[in-house]
Scaffold this motif. Structure first.
Motif, mmCIF file in Angstrom:
data_model
loop_
_atom_site.group_PDB
_atom_site.id
_atom_site.type_symbol
_atom_site.label_atom_id
_atom_site.label_comp_id
_atom_site.label_asym_id
_atom_site.label_seq_id
_atom_site.Cartn_x
_atom_site.Cartn_y
_atom_site.Cartn_z
ATOM 1 N N LEU A 168 0.837 -1.204 0.000
ATOM 2 C CA LEU A 168 0.000 0.000 0.000
ATOM 3 C C LEU A 168 0.875 1.259 0.000
ATOM 4 C CD1 LEU A 168 -2.877 -0.927 2.468
ATOM 5 C CD2 LEU A 168 -2.895 -0.956 -0.030
ATOM 6 N N ARG A 169 1.906 1.250 0.820
ATOM 7 C CA ARG A 169 2.827 2.398 0.855
ATOM 8 C C ARG A 169 3.504 2.587 -0.492
ATOM 9 N NH1 ARG A 169 6.817 0.661 4.217
ATOM 10 N NH2 ARG A 169 7.719 -0.165 2.342
ATOM 11 N N ASP A 170 3.875 1.495 -1.140
ATOM 12 C CA ASP A 170 4.589 1.572 -2.409
ATOM 13 C C ASP A 170 3.709 2.064 -3.561
ATOM 14 O OD1 ASP A 170 6.770 0.656 -1.013
ATOM 15 O OD2 ASP A 170 6.613 -1.402 -1.753
ATOM 16 N N GLU A 185 -6.815 5.114 1.667
ATOM 17 C CA GLU A 185 -5.778 4.662 2.588
ATOM 18 C C GLU A 185 -5.141 5.865 3.278
ATOM 19 O OE1 GLU A 185 -5.054 1.633 3.515
ATOM 20 O OE2 GLU A 185 -6.426 0.675 2.106
ATOM 21 N N HIS A 186 -4.934 5.751 4.569
ATOM 22 C CA HIS A 186 -4.299 6.834 5.320
ATOM 23 C C HIS A 186 -2.930 7.181 4.750
ATOM 24 C CE1 HIS A 186 -7.261 5.463 8.391
ATOM 25 N NE2 HIS A 186 -7.342 6.770 8.591
ATOM 26 N N VAL A 187 -2.177 6.168 4.372
ATOM 27 C CA VAL A 187 -0.823 6.407 3.862
ATOM 28 C C VAL A 187 -0.856 7.186 2.547
ATOM 29 C CG1 VAL A 187 -0.588 4.180 2.636
ATOM 30 C CG2 VAL A 187 1.454 5.357 3.529
ATOM 31 N N GLY A 190 2.559 9.116 1.955
ATOM 32 C CA GLY A 190 3.598 8.165 2.357
ATOM 33 C C GLY A 190 4.463 8.638 3.504
ATOM 34 N N THR A 191 4.165 9.809 4.065
ATOM 35 C CA THR A 191 5.001 10.364 5.125
ATOM 36 C C THR A 191 4.456 10.045 6.512
ATOM 37 O OG1 THR A 191 3.827 12.468 5.197
ATOM 38 C CG2 THR A 191 5.646 12.286 3.616
#
Length: 167
Positions: free
Chosen positions: A11-13, A64-66, A71-72
């Motif tokens: 998800l972050r990526d 998504e929160h990220v 992404g921070t």
């Protein structure tokens, strides 16, 4: 305290860029963000983060929160429900429910500060506090329910204090 993303790497990526429109810094920006919704009570919560600059960011619940945070790291994350008030909007419900950041309920002051900055009335604390712990044995994220500090996956004891790493 800063909260680092601890959710699934895939998800972050996938995070590409932060939606600048998501930033809420004035009552007008909040009104514009919520304008597409019925002015009555809003049934579905919105995903929120408080960025490191103290700015509130909002997105639809399934976001998504990220991704919302670009992404921070964040100061807080969760879900928020707004209701119509005589002078604009108020927060009806707010929680720290974010399995991507697993923020401690102690993140409330960052949320209150962001809402106060915009001039939005709020309940004064999370209306539903979620307690997250990382299992020291299997390293999985857990939500503590009914004060049962036992890992849902491996039955190991979970620590009494918040134990996700921060920078």
């Amino acid at each position: 305290m800063r909260y680092r993303y601890v959710g699934p790497a895939e998800l972050r990526d996938q995070v590409v860029a932060v939606d600048a429109v998501a930033a809420i810094d004035t009552p007008a920006s909040l009104d514009a963000r919520l304008a597409r919704r019925d002015r009555g009570d809003l049934v579905e919560p919105l995903t929120f983060v408080v960025a490191l600059d103290g700015m509130l960011r909002l997105a639809p619940r399934r976001s998504e929160h990220v991704a919302l945070a670009g992404g921070t790291d964040v100061l807080a994350a969760g879900e928020m429900t707004f209701a119509s008030a005589e002078t604009g909007w108020c927060v009806a419900e707010v929680t720290n429910q974010s399995t991507g950041y697993c923020p401690d309920p102690d993140s409330w002051p960052a949320v209150a500060g962001a809402l106060d900055h915009v001039g939005v009335r709020h309940p004064g604390n999370f209306t539903d506090k979620v307690v997250f712990r990382r299992c020291p044995t299997c390293i999985e994220r857990n939500i503590v329910r009914d004060d049962d500090f036992t890992c849902a996956l491996c039955n190991s004891a979970l620590p009494a204090r918040w134990n996700f790493m921060t920078d």
